[in-house]
Design a protein around this motif. Structure first.
Motif, PDB file in Angstrom:
ATOM      1  N   LEU A 209       0.697  -0.979   0.036  1.00 12.74           N
ATOM      2  CA  LEU A 209      -0.051   0.078   0.067  1.00 12.74           C
ATOM      3  C   LEU A 209       0.722   1.322   0.058  1.00 12.74           C
ATOM      4  N   SER A 210       0.131   2.428  -0.283  1.00 16.02           N
ATOM      5  CA  SER A 210       0.836   3.747  -0.512  1.00 16.02           C
ATOM      6  C   SER A 210       0.123   4.551   0.434  1.00 16.02           C
ATOM      7  N   ALA A 211      -1.139   4.345   0.763  1.00 14.28           N
ATOM      8  CA  ALA A 211      -1.770   5.157   1.863  1.00 14.28           C
ATOM      9  C   ALA A 211      -3.070   4.392   2.425  1.00 14.28           C
ATOM     10  N   ILE A 212      -3.659   4.601   3.568  1.00  9.70           N
ATOM     11  CA  ILE A 212      -4.937   4.293   3.978  1.00  9.70           C
ATOM     12  C   ILE A 212      -5.688   5.378   4.691  1.00  9.70           C
ATOM     13  N   GLU A 213      -6.739   5.741   4.335  1.00  8.03           N
ATOM     14  CA  GLU A 213      -7.694   7.144   4.702  1.00  8.03           C
ATOM     15  C   GLU A 213      -8.697   6.647   5.564  1.00  8.03           C
ATOM     16  N   SER A 214      -8.801   6.903   6.801  1.00  2.79           N
ATOM     17  CA  SER A 214     -10.003   6.347   7.414  1.00  2.79           C
ATOM     18  C   SER A 214     -10.131   7.124   8.787  1.00  2.79           C
ATOM     19  N   ASP A 215     -10.995   7.400   9.476  1.00  2.98           N
ATOM     20  CA  ASP A 215     -11.463   7.992  10.777  1.00  2.98           C
ATOM     21  C   ASP A 215     -11.668   6.793  11.708  1.00  2.98           C
ATOM     22  N   ASP A 216     -11.510   5.740  11.506  1.00  2.67           N
ATOM     23  CA  ASP A 216     -11.930   4.617  12.397  1.00  2.67           C
ATOM     24  C   ASP A 216     -11.030   3.560  12.006  1.00  2.67           C
ATOM     25  N   PRO A 217      -9.612   3.342  12.838  1.00  2.00           N
ATOM     26  CA  PRO A 217      -8.451   2.647  12.481  1.00  2.00           C
ATOM     27  C   PRO A 217      -8.579   1.282  12.268  1.00  2.00           C
ATOM     28  N   THR A 218      -9.716   0.649  13.083  1.00  2.00           N
ATOM     29  CA  THR A 218      -9.609  -0.899  13.156  1.00  2.00           C
ATOM     30  C   THR A 218     -10.804  -1.308  11.856  1.00  2.00           C
ATOM     31  N   ALA A 219     -11.392  -0.423  11.249  1.00  2.00           N
ATOM     32  CA  ALA A 219     -12.539  -0.727  10.225  1.00  2.00           C
ATOM     33  C   ALA A 219     -11.868  -1.462   9.180  1.00  2.00           C
ATOM     34  N   LEU A 220     -10.747  -1.173   8.574  1.00  2.00           N
ATOM     35  CA  LEU A 220     -10.080  -1.918   7.532  1.00  2.00           C
ATOM     36  C   LEU A 220      -9.922  -3.329   7.996  1.00  2.00           C
ATOM     37  N   ILE A 221      -9.543  -3.936   9.130  1.00  4.66           N
ATOM     38  CA  ILE A 221      -9.602  -5.037   9.860  1.00  4.66           C
ATOM     39  C   ILE A 221     -10.702  -6.028   9.642  1.00  4.66           C
ATOM     40  N   GLY A 222     -12.060  -5.181   9.827  1.00  2.37           N
ATOM     41  CA  GLY A 222     -13.142  -6.118   9.691  1.00  2.37           C
ATOM     42  C   GLY A 222     -14.412  -5.396  10.862  1.00  2.37           C
ATOM     43  N   LEU A 223     -13.898  -4.803  11.880  1.00  5.77           N
ATOM     44  CA  LEU A 223     -14.791  -4.137  12.878  1.00  5.77           C
ATOM     45  C   LEU A 223     -14.522  -2.719  13.141  1.00  5.77           C
ATOM     46  N   PRO A 224     -15.131  -1.707  13.023  1.00  2.57           N
ATOM     47  CA  PRO A 224     -14.690  -0.395  13.365  1.00  2.57           C
ATOM     48  C   PRO A 224     -15.114  -0.043  14.767  1.00  2.57           C
ATOM     49  N   LEU A 225     -14.106  -0.257  15.554  1.00  3.97           N
ATOM     50  CA  LEU A 225     -14.311  -0.161  17.081  1.00  3.97           C
ATOM     51  C   LEU A 225     -14.768   1.103  17.514  1.00  3.97           C
ATOM     52  N   ILE A 226     -14.502   2.293  16.973  1.00  6.09           N
ATOM     53  CA  ILE A 226     -14.944   3.515  17.506  1.00  6.09           C
ATOM     54  C   ILE A 226     -16.615   3.610  17.282  1.00  6.09           C
ATOM     55  N   LYS A 227     -17.020   3.317  16.045  1.00  8.17           N
ATOM     56  CA  LYS A 227     -18.450   3.184  15.808  1.00  8.17           C
ATOM     57  C   LYS A 227     -19.061   2.282  16.711  1.00  8.17           C
ATOM     58  N   THR A 228     -18.397   0.986  17.037  1.00  2.69           N
ATOM     59  CA  THR A 228     -18.963  -0.283  17.742  1.00  2.69           C
ATOM     60  C   THR A 228     -19.373   0.363  18.939  1.00  2.69           C
ATOM     61  N   CYS A 229     -18.149   1.023  19.434  1.00  2.00           N
ATOM     62  CA  CYS A 229     -18.437   1.485  20.940  1.00  2.00           C
ATOM     63  C   CYS A 229     -19.558   2.573  20.877  1.00  2.00           C
TER      64      CYS A 229
END
Length: 212
Positions: free
Chosen positions: A175-195
């Motif tokens: 990869l050259s870049a990852i753009e997200s405001d919820d860092p675990t979302a790419l792994i499969g579960l966005p923990l900020i939104k989950t909380c």
């Protein structure tokens, strides 16, 4: 199947049972970070896209369908459902399943941006609670040659991952870049939104009666 927090955690009582409606080991490992006791159940949902269904809509529909399916079996529980669909110029890209499909996927994504649409839903039938959130993650792939693709796939064998790459492992080198405001979302579960959704459903995350 019951997941318990690490021995260093001090579990606090939950007002209702918590269930993860997913058999994904990645989502289970992420949810364990919250140090809450939870059960894991398979949602048994048909994940076939509808004709012309956009990847973002598919992710939201399946996350909600998974949570609803498990909640129907356990109406008193707070149920988490999640789904992720890789979006390549509007086309859904699923799990490759084998080496040849993974090679094809990575060749197509080489030098391009892919949006990983990750959705999380929380449902509790007993209190009439149902909410879903979608978190898009833009992943920019380097221009990859066949030797790099082959080396990566042989090393990590990410055949159970949408898009054929694990950003939390060697896949980061693709990869050259990852753009997200919820860092675990790419792994499969966005923990900020989950909380956020769990708090809205009445689940205390930092002790009984904890606020935001």
């Amino acid at each position: 199947m019951l997941d318990t927090p690490p021995s260093s955690a001090v579990p606090h009582p939950l007002p209702r049972p918590l269930i993860l409606g997913s058999t994904s080991r990645y989502r289970r490992e992420l949810l364990q970070r919250l140090r809450l006791p939870f059960e894991v159940l398979s949602p048994q949902v048909d994940e076939t896209p509808a004709a012309g269904e956009a990847p973002a809509d598919l992710a939201v529909r399946l996350a909600l369908a998974k949570a609803r399916a498990v909640a129907a079996q356990s109406p008193d529980a707070v149920v988490i459902g999640s789904d992720q669909v890789a979006d390549l110029a509007g086309e859904p890209i699923g799990k490759p399943g084998d080496h040849a499909r993974a090679v094809t996927q990575l060749r197509r994504m080489s030098g391009r941006a892919v949006v990983f649409q990750t959705a999380v839903a929380v449902v509790c039938r007993a209190i009439g609670f149902e909410q879903v959130q979608r978190v898009p993650v833009t992943v920019r792939f380097r221009t990859l040659d066949d030797a790099e693709i082959e080396h990566y796939l042989r090393a990590e064998q990410p055949y159970d991952c949408a898009g054929s790459a694990k950003s939390e492992g060697l896949g980061i080198a693709l990869l050259s870049a990852i753009e997200s405001d919820d860092p675990t979302a790419l792994i499969g579960l966005p923990l900020i939104k989950t909380c956020e959704l769990l708090r809205a459903a009445g689940v205390p995350l930092l002790g009984a009666g904890a606020g935001s």
